[in-house]
Design a protein around this motif. Structure first.
Motif, PDB file in Angstrom:
ATOM      1  N   SER A 442      -2.301   3.696  -1.279  1.00  0.00           N
ATOM      2  CA  SER A 442      -1.106   3.376  -0.483  1.00  0.00           C
ATOM      3  C   SER A 442      -1.012   4.170   0.818  1.00  0.00           C
ATOM      4  O   SER A 442      -0.423   3.696   1.789  1.00  0.00           O
ATOM      5  CB  SER A 442       0.159   3.616  -1.324  1.00  0.00           C
ATOM      6  OG  SER A 442       0.220   4.968  -1.745  1.00  0.00           O
ATOM      7  N   ASN A 443      -1.602   5.359   0.861  1.00  0.00           N
ATOM      8  CA  ASN A 443      -1.527   6.159   2.095  1.00  0.00           C
ATOM      9  C   ASN A 443      -2.893   6.404   2.725  1.00  0.00           C
ATOM     10  O   ASN A 443      -3.034   7.260   3.592  1.00  0.00           O
ATOM     11  CB  ASN A 443      -0.823   7.497   1.821  1.00  0.00           C
ATOM     12  CG  ASN A 443      -1.542   8.322   0.754  1.00  0.00           C
ATOM     13  OD1 ASN A 443      -2.621   7.945   0.291  1.00  0.00           O
ATOM     14  ND2 ASN A 443      -0.928   9.434   0.376  1.00  0.00           N
ATOM     15  N   ASP A 444      -3.918   5.656   2.258  1.00  0.00           N
ATOM     16  CA  ASP A 444      -5.255   5.789   2.849  1.00  0.00           C
ATOM     17  C   ASP A 444      -6.009   4.484   2.618  1.00  0.00           C
ATOM     18  O   ASP A 444      -6.596   4.271   1.568  1.00  0.00           O
ATOM     19  CB  ASP A 444      -5.999   6.966   2.219  1.00  0.00           C
ATOM     20  CG  ASP A 444      -7.368   7.196   2.861  1.00  0.00           C
ATOM     21  OD1 ASP A 444      -7.688   6.501   3.848  1.00  0.00           O
ATOM     22  OD2 ASP A 444      -8.108   8.067   2.358  1.00  0.00           O
ATOM     23  N   VAL A 457      -8.150  11.521  -5.926  1.00  0.00           N
ATOM     24  CA  VAL A 457      -7.964  11.948  -4.534  1.00  0.00           C
ATOM     25  C   VAL A 457      -6.708  11.303  -3.958  1.00  0.00           C
ATOM     26  O   VAL A 457      -5.909  11.950  -3.271  1.00  0.00           O
ATOM     27  CB  VAL A 457      -9.203  11.579  -3.679  1.00  0.00           C
ATOM     28  CG1 VAL A 457      -8.911  11.773  -2.196  1.00  0.00           C
ATOM     29  CG2 VAL A 457     -10.398  12.427  -4.097  1.00  0.00           C
ATOM     30  N   CYS A 458      -6.533  10.000  -4.263  1.00  0.00           N
ATOM     31  CA  CYS A 458      -5.349   9.283  -3.780  1.00  0.00           C
ATOM     32  C   CYS A 458      -4.074   9.909  -4.337  1.00  0.00           C
ATOM     33  O   CYS A 458      -3.108  10.144  -3.597  1.00  0.00           O
ATOM     34  CB  CYS A 458      -5.445   7.815  -4.175  1.00  0.00           C
ATOM     35  SG  CYS A 458      -4.033   6.809  -3.649  1.00  0.00           S
ATOM     36  N   ALA A 459      -4.079  10.206  -5.658  1.00  0.00           N
ATOM     37  CA  ALA A 459      -2.896  10.797  -6.286  1.00  0.00           C
ATOM     38  C   ALA A 459      -2.620  12.199  -5.758  1.00  0.00           C
ATOM     39  O   ALA A 459      -1.465  12.586  -5.568  1.00  0.00           O
ATOM     40  CB  ALA A 459      -3.080  10.825  -7.803  1.00  0.00           C
ATOM     41  N   ALA A 460      -3.695  12.962  -5.508  1.00  0.00           N
ATOM     42  CA  ALA A 460      -3.534  14.327  -4.999  1.00  0.00           C
ATOM     43  C   ALA A 460      -2.900  14.345  -3.613  1.00  0.00           C
ATOM     44  O   ALA A 460      -2.199  15.294  -3.241  1.00  0.00           O
ATOM     45  CB  ALA A 460      -4.887  15.037  -4.977  1.00  0.00           C
ATOM     46  N   ASN A 461      -3.137  13.286  -2.838  1.00  0.00           N
ATOM     47  CA  ASN A 461      -2.568  13.189  -1.494  1.00  0.00           C
ATOM     48  C   ASN A 461      -1.196  12.515  -1.482  1.00  0.00           C
ATOM     49  O   ASN A 461      -0.671  12.165  -0.419  1.00  0.00           O
ATOM     50  CB  ASN A 461      -3.530  12.415  -0.580  1.00  0.00           C
ATOM     51  CG  ASN A 461      -4.824  13.177  -0.338  1.00  0.00           C
ATOM     52  OD1 ASN A 461      -4.834  14.415  -0.347  1.00  0.00           O
ATOM     53  ND2 ASN A 461      -5.917  12.445  -0.126  1.00  0.00           N
ATOM     54  N   GLY A 462      -0.643  12.285  -2.678  1.00  0.00           N
ATOM     55  CA  GLY A 462       0.692  11.711  -2.769  1.00  0.00           C
ATOM     56  C   GLY A 462       0.733  10.198  -2.723  1.00  0.00           C
ATOM     57  O   GLY A 462       1.811   9.613  -2.599  1.00  0.00           O
ATOM     58  N   GLY A 463      -0.413   9.546  -2.859  1.00  0.00           N
ATOM     59  CA  GLY A 463      -0.447   8.085  -2.812  1.00  0.00           C
ATOM     60  C   GLY A 463      -0.617   7.479  -4.193  1.00  0.00           C
ATOM     61  O   GLY A 463      -0.680   8.184  -5.205  1.00  0.00           O
ATOM     62  N   SER A 464      -0.709   6.189  -4.238  1.00  0.00           N
ATOM     63  CA  SER A 464      -0.941   5.476  -5.491  1.00  0.00           C
ATOM     64  C   SER A 464      -1.870   4.304  -5.219  1.00  0.00           C
ATOM     65  O   SER A 464      -1.827   3.698  -4.137  1.00  0.00           O
ATOM     66  CB  SER A 464       0.371   4.967  -6.089  1.00  0.00           C
ATOM     67  OG  SER A 464       1.020   4.073  -5.209  1.00  0.00           O
ATOM     68  N   CYS A 465      -2.714   4.012  -6.191  1.00  0.00           N
ATOM     69  CA  CYS A 465      -3.678   2.922  -6.046  1.00  0.00           C
ATOM     70  C   CYS A 465      -3.042   1.601  -6.457  1.00  0.00           C
ATOM     71  O   CYS A 465      -2.462   1.501  -7.547  1.00  0.00           O
ATOM     72  CB  CYS A 465      -4.919   3.186  -6.898  1.00  0.00           C
ATOM     73  SG  CYS A 465      -5.932   4.565  -6.329  1.00  0.00           S
ATOM     74  N   GLY A 466      -3.152   0.613  -5.594  1.00  0.00           N
ATOM     75  CA  GLY A 466      -2.606  -0.709  -5.889  1.00  0.00           C
ATOM     76  C   GLY A 466      -3.668  -1.774  -5.799  1.00  0.00           C
ATOM     77  O   GLY A 466      -4.469  -1.793  -4.865  1.00  0.00           O
ATOM     78  N   VAL A 467      -3.701  -2.655  -6.784  1.00  0.00           N
ATOM     79  CA  VAL A 467      -4.668  -3.756  -6.808  1.00  0.00           C
ATOM     80  C   VAL A 467      -4.063  -4.953  -6.089  1.00  0.00           C
ATOM     81  O   VAL A 467      -2.987  -5.420  -6.454  1.00  0.00           O
ATOM     82  CB  VAL A 467      -5.025  -4.129  -8.261  1.00  0.00           C
ATOM     83  CG1 VAL A 467      -5.952  -5.346  -8.286  1.00  0.00           C
ATOM     84  CG2 VAL A 467      -5.671  -2.947  -8.969  1.00  0.00           C
ATOM     85  N   TYR A 468      -4.742  -5.440  -5.068  1.00  0.00           N
ATOM     86  CA  TYR A 468      -4.248  -6.625  -4.383  1.00  0.00           C
ATOM     87  C   TYR A 468      -5.059  -7.875  -4.723  1.00  0.00           C
ATOM     88  O   TYR A 468      -4.621  -8.993  -4.451  1.00  0.00           O
ATOM     89  CB  TYR A 468      -4.171  -6.412  -2.872  1.00  0.00           C
ATOM     90  CG  TYR A 468      -5.478  -6.084  -2.183  1.00  0.00           C
ATOM     91  CD1 TYR A 468      -6.285  -7.089  -1.668  1.00  0.00           C
ATOM     92  CD2 TYR A 468      -5.885  -4.762  -2.005  1.00  0.00           C
ATOM     93  CE1 TYR A 468      -7.462  -6.799  -1.018  1.00  0.00           C
ATOM     94  CE2 TYR A 468      -7.069  -4.459  -1.344  1.00  0.00           C
ATOM     95  CZ  TYR A 468      -7.857  -5.477  -0.858  1.00  0.00           C
ATOM     96  OH  TYR A 468      -9.026  -5.179  -0.215  1.00  0.00           O
ATOM     97  N   VAL A 469      -6.252  -7.720  -5.309  1.00  0.00           N
ATOM     98  CA  VAL A 469      -7.005  -8.848  -5.871  1.00  0.00           C
ATOM     99  C   VAL A 469      -7.586  -8.379  -7.202  1.00  0.00           C
ATOM    100  O   VAL A 469      -8.389  -7.455  -7.235  1.00  0.00           O
ATOM    101  CB  VAL A 469      -8.146  -9.316  -4.944  1.00  0.00           C
ATOM    102  CG1 VAL A 469      -8.950 -10.424  -5.632  1.00  0.00           C
ATOM    103  CG2 VAL A 469      -7.610  -9.810  -3.614  1.00  0.00           C
ATOM    104  N   ASP A 470      -7.164  -8.999  -8.315  1.00  0.00           N
ATOM    105  CA  ASP A 470      -7.645  -8.608  -9.639  1.00  0.00           C
ATOM    106  C   ASP A 470      -8.797  -9.525 -10.052  1.00  0.00           C
ATOM    107  O   ASP A 470      -8.617 -10.727 -10.246  1.00  0.00           O
ATOM    108  CB  ASP A 470      -6.506  -8.707 -10.660  1.00  0.00           C
ATOM    109  CG  ASP A 470      -6.844  -7.996 -11.967  1.00  0.00           C
ATOM    110  OD1 ASP A 470      -8.036  -7.938 -12.303  1.00  0.00           O
ATOM    111  OD2 ASP A 470      -5.912  -7.498 -12.628  1.00  0.00           O
ATOM    112  N   GLY A 471      -9.987  -8.941 -10.186  1.00  0.00           N
ATOM    113  CA  GLY A 471     -11.178  -9.711 -10.521  1.00  0.00           C
ATOM    114  C   GLY A 471     -11.139 -10.353 -11.888  1.00  0.00           C
ATOM    115  O   GLY A 471     -11.901 -11.295 -12.163  1.00  0.00           O
TER     116      GLY A 471
END
Length: 504
Positions: A442-444, A457-471
C-alpha cells in the motif's frame, strides 16, 4: 523378443477368463483375505495422507509460499514411477517366501523404520515458529513414498490373486475403502489429535495444554504399527503358489518390460492413456488450492479437518451401497455422467472461496457463523460424493481389464496414468496461482509482496499487502474450460472403448 515367447505371452493372446468375473461373488471362506487386503490398503493410504497433511500445517503457520507448496508436491511423484517398478515386482521374488511377500515384507519394514526416524527429528524440522527445514521434510516424505509406490504395485497385484476368482471384484472395494481410511488417519490425525483447541473443546472435561498426542508420538506410533504388521504377515500369512503364470513358467524382467511395451503400443491403451492423463485437469484448481485459500481467508485448519472427517465417514457408507452397482461392464458410463456435474460444481466452490472473507470477518475479527459451517459442509459433501463416485467407477474398470498373470504390471500402468493425470495439473495450478496473482504494498508500489520477506518489509514500513488480481479465480476458469473440452472430445470415444472386449 523371440517368436516362441511372443506366441506364448503376447498381450493379444493372453486374456482373463471372463466367465470367472461374472460368477456370483461369495466371500464365504474369503473373509480373512478380504480383511487382510483391506488392512494392506489402509497401510498403503497412510503415506499419501501424510503427504497431504504437511502442506496444510505449513500453510496454517504461514511458513511457505504457494511456489514452495508446489515444490513440496514433488513428494508424490514416486507414484508416477509405479509402472517402472511393476515388471520387477512381477518377475523378481523368492519362491519360498512368496511372490508378493518377497517385496511386501522388506518394504513395509523400511517404511516403519523411516517413520520412527522421522518422529525423532520432526520437532527440529518443523518448529512452531521460524523457518521449517523443508528440504529434510521433502526428502523423508519422498523416500517413504518411493517405498509406498512399490508397495502399491505389490498390493494391487496381490488383490487379483489373494481371494477366489469370483471375488476379484472385491479388490476394488478394499482399495476404495482402505485407501481413504489410511489417508484419513494420516491427514486428519496429525492435525486434530495434536490440536490443543480441538481436544479441549471436544475430548476433555478440564482444559489443559497440548493435544492428545504430539506429531512426534503420532509418527512413532505408526512406525511401530508398520513394523508389527509386517512381522505378523511374515509369520502367519501363507501365500498361494505361483500357478497363475502360463504353463507355470517364471517370466524374466526383460520379458516383463517387453510385455509392458507391447501393451503400451495397443491403440486402445494409447487412447486410455491420453484420456487419463488429462481427465483431472478440469477439477485440479478446485481441490487442494481451495482448502489453502480458505485457510488464508481465516478459516481454521482444525475446522476444515473436522468437516473432512465427516466426508471420509460418508465415503465409507457410500462404498457399501455403490460397490456392487458400479462394477458392471459399463463403469465408464457412470464416470462420464458425473464429469459435467462436477465441473459445474467448481463454480460453487469458487463462489464459496470468494465470499468467505466477508462471511467470517466481523470488523476485523474472525468469527465463523454456524450457517457458514453448514454451507461449507454441504459444498464439500457434494464435491466429495461426485469425486468418490467417479473414483469407484474407474477402479472397477481397471480391475476388469487387468490380467492376474501380470497383475502388477497392468494395475500399475492404469493407476500410474490416472495418478499422473492428478499430479501434473495439481503441481501446475499451484504455480499458476502464484504466477497469475498480482499484489502490491500500500505504501510502496514497487514491492509486489510475492514472498514472505517482501511482505515483512511492507509491514515493517507501515504498509499492507493487497491483492488486486487473484490468480486462483483465473486458474479455476481455465480448468473448467479445459475440463469441458476434455468431456466433449473423449465422451463418445470412452463409451465405445468400454464395449471393446480387451484381449489382455
Amino acid at each position: 523378443m523371440d517368436k516362441s515367447y511372443k506366441d506364448e505371452y503376447d498381450p493379444e493372446e493372453v486374456r482373463v477368463n471372463k466367465s470367472t468375473v461374472t460368477n456370483t461373488p461369495n466371500l464365504k471362506g474369503d473373509w480373512l483375505n478380504f480383511y487382510l487386503l483391506l488392512f494392506l490398503y489402509i497401510l498403503q493410504g497412510f503415506p499419501i495422507g501424510l503427504s497431504s497433511t504437511f502442506p496444510i500445517i505449513l500453510q496454517s503457520r504461514k511458513m511457505v509460499t504457494y511456489e514452495e507448496q508446489a515444490l513440496f508436491s514433488i513428494v508424490l511423484w514416486p507414484y508416477t514411477m509405479k509402472v517402472l517398478f511393476a515388471p520387477l515386482v512381477d518377475s523378481l521374488y523368492i519362491k519360498r517366501i512368496g511372490r508378493r511377500k518377497s517385496w511386501l515384507l522388506p518394504i513395509q519394514f523400511l517404511i516403519g523404520t523411516i517413520l520412527i526416524y522421522t518422529s525423532k527429528n520432526i520437532d527440529n524440522w518443523l518448529p512452531e515458529t521460524g523457518k521449517p527445514n523443508l528440504r529434510m521434510i521433502i526428502c523423508v516424505i519422498f523416500s517413504i513414498n518411493v517405498l509406498s509406490a512399490i508397495q502399491d504395485v505389490v498390493v494391487d497385484a496381490w488383490s487379483l490373486t489373494m481371494m477366489k476368482k469370483n471375488n476379484v471384484g472385491y479388490g476394488a472395494t478394499c482399495n476404495s475403502v482402505g485407501l481413504p481410511i489410511g489417508m484419513f488417519i494420516a491427514s486428519v490425525g496429525p492435525i486434530l489429535l495434536v490440536s490443543e483447541d480441538i481436544n479441549n473443546k471436544y475430548f476433555r472435561v478440564t482444559p489443559t495444554t497440548g493435544g492428545l498426542m504430539t506429531l512426534q508420538s503420532f509418527m512413532y506410533l505408526w512406525g511401530i504399527i508398520f513394523v508389527l504388521i509386517t512381522i505378523l504377515i511374515g509369520i502367519f500369512k501363507k501365500e498361494k503358489c505361483n500357478s497363475l503364470e502360463l504353463d507355470h513358467k517364471r517370466i524374466s524382467v526383460f520379458q516383463n518390460y517387453k510385455l509392458l511395451w507391447n501393451i503400451l503400443k495397443k491403440p486402445e491403451i494409447k487412447l486410455l492413456a491420453i484420456a487419463l492423463l488429462t481427465a483431472r485437469f478440469g477439477f485440479s484448481a478446485m481441490e487442494a488450492p481451495s482448502n489453502l485459500k480458505l485457510i488464508d481467508a481465516g478459516v481454521s485448519k482444525d475446522d476444515i479437518m473436522i468437516i473432512v472427517t465427516g466426508m471420509y465417514a460418508m465415503k465409507f457408507i457410500m462404498t457399501t451401497f455403490l460397490s456392487k452397482h458400479i462394477s458392471g461392464p459399463k463403469c465408464m458410463d457412470y464416470y462420464l455422467t458425473m464429469t459435467p456435474i462436477r465441473l459445474f460444481w467448481s463454480i460453487t466452490c469458487m463462489g464459496l472461496v470468494y465470499y468467505t472473507p466477508s462471511l467470517i470477518n466481523n470488523n476485523g475479527d474472525i468469527k465463523v457463523p454456524v450457517y457458514y459451517y453448514c454451507l461449507l459442509a454441504l459444498i464439500f459433501a457434494v464435491n466429495e460424493l461426485l469425486s468418490f463416485f467417479m473414483l469407484l467407477a474407474l477402479y472397477a474398470f481397471f480391475c476388469r481389464l487387468s490380467d492376474p498373470c501380470f497383475g502388477g504390471t497392468y494395475m500399475a500402468l492404469f493407476n500410474t496414468l490416472y495418478f499422473l493425470g492428478w499430479l501434473i495439473p495439481n503441481t501446475l495450478v499451484l504455480q499458476m496461482i502464484d504466477f497469475l496473482t498480482f499484489s502490491t504494498c500500500s505504501n510502496d508500489i514497487k514491492n509486489n509482496c510475492l514472498t514472505p520477506d517482501l511482505k515483512n518489509v511492507c509491514a515493517a514500513n507501515g504498509g499492507s499487502c493487497g491483492v488486486y488480481v487473484d490468480g486462483y479465480y483465473i486458474t479455476i476458469f481455465i480448468s473448467i474450460v479445459v475440463g469441458s473440452i476434455w468431456y466433449f472430445v473423449f465422451r463418445n470415444r470412452l463409451k465405445n472403448y468400454q464395449l471393446i472386449r480387451m484381449r489382455v
